[in-house]
Scaffold this motif. Structure first.
Motif, mmCIF file in Angstrom:
data_model
loop_
_atom_site.group_PDB
_atom_site.id
_atom_site.type_symbol
_atom_site.label_atom_id
_atom_site.label_comp_id
_atom_site.label_asym_id
_atom_site.label_seq_id
_atom_site.Cartn_x
_atom_site.Cartn_y
_atom_site.Cartn_z
ATOM 1 N N GLY A 190 0.793 -1.213 0.000
ATOM 2 C CA GLY A 190 0.000 0.000 0.000
ATOM 3 C C GLY A 190 0.826 1.264 0.000
ATOM 4 N N VAL A 191 0.109 2.376 -0.071
ATOM 5 C CA VAL A 191 0.734 3.695 -0.032
ATOM 6 C C VAL A 191 -0.095 4.598 0.877
ATOM 7 C CG1 VAL A 191 -0.537 4.400 -2.109
ATOM 8 C CG2 VAL A 191 1.508 5.660 -1.406
ATOM 9 N N ASP A 192 0.571 5.411 1.669
ATOM 10 C CA ASP A 192 -0.072 6.371 2.557
ATOM 11 C C ASP A 192 0.506 7.752 2.316
ATOM 12 O OD1 ASP A 192 -1.770 4.696 4.557
ATOM 13 O OD2 ASP A 192 0.165 3.672 4.488
ATOM 14 N N ILE A 193 -0.335 8.761 2.462
ATOM 15 C CA ILE A 193 0.112 10.150 2.428
ATOM 16 C C ILE A 193 0.035 10.686 3.847
ATOM 17 C CG2 ILE A 193 -0.265 12.442 1.478
ATOM 18 C CD1 ILE A 193 -1.667 11.111 -0.883
ATOM 19 N N MET A 194 1.184 11.095 4.403
ATOM 20 C CA MET A 194 1.266 11.577 5.774
ATOM 21 C C MET A 194 1.466 13.087 5.780
ATOM 22 S SD MET A 194 1.155 8.543 7.137
ATOM 23 C CE MET A 194 1.413 9.023 8.854
ATOM 24 N N ASP A 195 0.815 13.768 6.724
ATOM 25 C CA ASP A 195 0.973 15.212 6.864
ATOM 26 C C ASP A 195 0.786 15.583 8.332
ATOM 27 O OD1 ASP A 195 1.457 17.801 6.188
ATOM 28 O OD2 ASP A 195 -0.368 18.093 5.001
ATOM 29 N N ALA A 196 1.455 16.647 8.746
ATOM 30 C CA ALA A 196 1.351 17.120 10.126
ATOM 31 C C ALA A 196 1.724 18.590 10.166
ATOM 32 C CB ALA A 196 2.262 16.312 11.057
ATOM 33 N N ASP A 197 1.486 19.216 11.326
ATOM 34 C CA ASP A 197 1.749 20.646 11.475
ATOM 35 C C ASP A 197 3.190 21.006 11.171
ATOM 36 O OD1 ASP A 197 -0.867 21.073 12.209
ATOM 37 O OD2 ASP A 197 -0.450 21.021 14.364
ATOM 38 N N ASP A 198 4.130 20.158 11.578
ATOM 39 C CA ASP A 198 5.540 20.520 11.532
ATOM 40 C C ASP A 198 6.356 19.690 10.547
ATOM 41 O OD1 ASP A 198 5.134 18.274 12.998
ATOM 42 O OD2 ASP A 198 6.319 18.882 14.737
ATOM 43 N N ILE A 199 5.718 19.036 9.567
ATOM 44 C CA ILE A 199 6.451 18.285 8.539
ATOM 45 C C ILE A 199 5.847 18.579 7.174
ATOM 46 C CG2 ILE A 199 7.025 16.396 10.121
ATOM 47 C CD1 ILE A 199 4.875 14.727 8.608
ATOM 48 N N ASP A 200 6.637 18.345 6.128
ATOM 49 C CA ASP A 200 6.115 18.407 4.772
ATOM 50 C C ASP A 200 5.363 17.115 4.469
ATOM 51 O OD1 ASP A 200 7.293 20.896 4.319
ATOM 52 O OD2 ASP A 200 9.188 19.981 3.689
ATOM 53 N N ARG A 201 4.470 17.198 3.514
ATOM 54 C CA ARG A 201 3.697 16.009 3.131
ATOM 55 C C ARG A 201 4.628 14.921 2.618
ATOM 56 N NH1 ARG A 201 -1.057 17.634 -0.534
ATOM 57 N NH2 ARG A 201 -1.540 18.719 1.433
ATOM 58 N N GLU A 202 4.392 13.679 3.074
ATOM 59 C CA GLU A 202 5.255 12.558 2.725
ATOM 60 C C GLU A 202 4.423 11.399 2.183
ATOM 61 O OE1 GLU A 202 8.522 12.075 2.876
ATOM 62 O OE2 GLU A 202 9.255 13.816 4.014
ATOM 63 N N PHE A 203 4.990 10.707 1.174
ATOM 64 C CA PHE A 203 4.401 9.470 0.673
ATOM 65 C C PHE A 203 5.148 8.298 1.299
ATOM 66 C CE2 PHE A 203 2.934 12.465 -2.427
ATOM 67 C CZ PHE A 203 1.731 11.961 -2.889
ATOM 68 N N VAL A 204 4.400 7.338 1.838
ATOM 69 C CA VAL A 204 4.988 6.176 2.501
ATOM 70 C C VAL A 204 4.513 4.913 1.775
ATOM 71 C CG1 VAL A 204 5.183 4.882 4.652
ATOM 72 C CG2 VAL A 204 5.036 7.384 4.714
ATOM 73 N N PHE A 205 5.460 4.066 1.393
ATOM 74 C CA PHE A 205 5.150 2.826 0.692
ATOM 75 C C PHE A 205 5.509 1.634 1.581
ATOM 76 C CE2 PHE A 205 6.221 6.117 -2.327
ATOM 77 C CZ PHE A 205 5.173 6.066 -3.234
ATOM 78 N N GLY A 206 4.704 0.594 1.520
ATOM 79 C CA GLY A 206 4.984 -0.571 2.353
ATOM 80 C C GLY A 206 4.403 -1.840 1.783
ATOM 81 N N THR A 207 4.920 -2.958 2.254
ATOM 82 C CA THR A 207 4.409 -4.280 1.880
ATOM 83 C C THR A 207 4.561 -5.214 3.063
ATOM 84 O OG1 THR A 207 4.559 -6.072 0.255
ATOM 85 C CG2 THR A 207 6.623 -5.078 0.968
ATOM 86 N N ALA A 208 3.717 -6.236 3.145
ATOM 87 C CA ALA A 208 3.748 -7.126 4.315
ATOM 88 C C ALA A 208 3.143 -8.480 3.988
ATOM 89 C CB ALA A 208 2.999 -6.491 5.485
ATOM 90 N N LEU A 209 3.559 -9.466 4.763
ATOM 91 C CA LEU A 209 2.951 -10.791 4.784
ATOM 92 C C LEU A 209 2.260 -10.978 6.130
ATOM 93 C CD1 LEU A 209 5.606 -13.180 3.181
ATOM 94 C CD2 LEU A 209 3.263 -12.804 2.344
ATOM 95 N N THR A 210 1.018 -11.420 6.116
ATOM 96 C CA THR A 210 0.268 -11.673 7.340
ATOM 97 C C THR A 210 -0.034 -13.167 7.439
ATOM 98 O OG1 THR A 210 -0.749 -9.484 7.274
ATOM 99 C CG2 THR A 210 -1.801 -11.132 8.675
ATOM 100 N N PHE A 211 0.259 -13.758 8.601
ATOM 101 C CA PHE A 211 0.032 -15.186 8.841
ATOM 102 C C PHE A 211 -1.017 -15.345 9.935
ATOM 103 C CE2 PHE A 211 4.438 -14.306 7.728
ATOM 104 C CZ PHE A 211 4.647 -15.124 6.627
#
Length: 213
Positions: A190-211
């Motif tokens: 997946g991909v997430d867009i993160m934002d907060a008062d004191d940071i620039d907007r960031e794109f976060v990418f991730g992958t996982a295996l769930t058992f």
């Protein structure tokens, strides 16, 4: 602080003995944020989630870790609590602990209300046990099943008190694709867009295996 961690792990061990539904996850993320603050860049993540019936209530426990590959601190997130459903409303109460190594630690009491309806809205209130500071979080999500994979859309917003006179607001939206690759294993990305008062907007990418076990 170590005594709190040991006590929590012992309690999780007791739940494990009577657990009804367990899962473990192993994954990778391009960045790790916690309540709007970037804790690490590239990281390997792992978690264990347990559920069981406890005194007629729904018990749950989780242990999560984010291990920085190169830049940032390692983080640990643990929780233990009970919930009960009243028709469409579910009420959860429990203990939550987060800490960085090296870095600070935070123990909190959590109250969460979830509604089983369109958007699956929920709101959580955290109160730190040491400084009496509060964190408020709200989220909505929606899942759709397709022939190829399942798609989940998530949005969340929160505000955390850093001190008696300062706070931080933070926001995220994301999309996650998941596909069962066996009876008890799911691959997701997946991909997430993160934002907060004191940071620039960031794109976060991730992958996982769930058992599931």
């Amino acid at each position: 602080m170590k005594n709190k961690i040991v006590s929590l792990l012992l309690a999780i061990g007791l739940i494990t003995n009577v657990a009804l539904a367990n899962s473990a996850k192993l994954g990778y993320t391009s960045d790790f944020f916690y309540r709007g603050e970037q804790k690490a860049q590239e990281s390997v993540q792992g978690s264990i989630n347990l559920k069981a019936k406890v005194l007629g209530l729904n018990g749950s426990a989780h242990v999560c870790t984010n291990q920085s590959v190169d830049t940032g601190s390692d983080s640990y997130n643990m929780g233990l609590g009970l919930s009960h459903s009243f028709d469409l409303l579910t009420v959860y109460g429990g203990f939550h602990h987060f800490e960085d190594v090296p870095g600070d630690a935070l123990s909190e009491i959590e109250l969460k209300l979830s509604i089983e309806s369109i958007g699956s809205p929920s709101i959580s209130i955290f109160r730190s046990t040491d400084d009496n500071l509060y964190t408020f979080e709200g989220s909505v999500s929606h899942s759709m099943d397709f022939d190829l994979a399942s798609l989940t859309l998530v949005g969340s917003a929160g505000n955390t008190e850093l001190t008696d006179s300062s706070d931080r607001s933070y926001y995220s939206i994301g999309a996650d694709l998941s596909k069962s690759i066996s009876d008890n294993t799911t691959l997701s990305g997946g991909v997430d867009i993160m934002d907060a008062d004191d940071i620039d907007r960031e794109f976060v990418f991730g992958t996982a295996l769930t058992f599931n076990f």
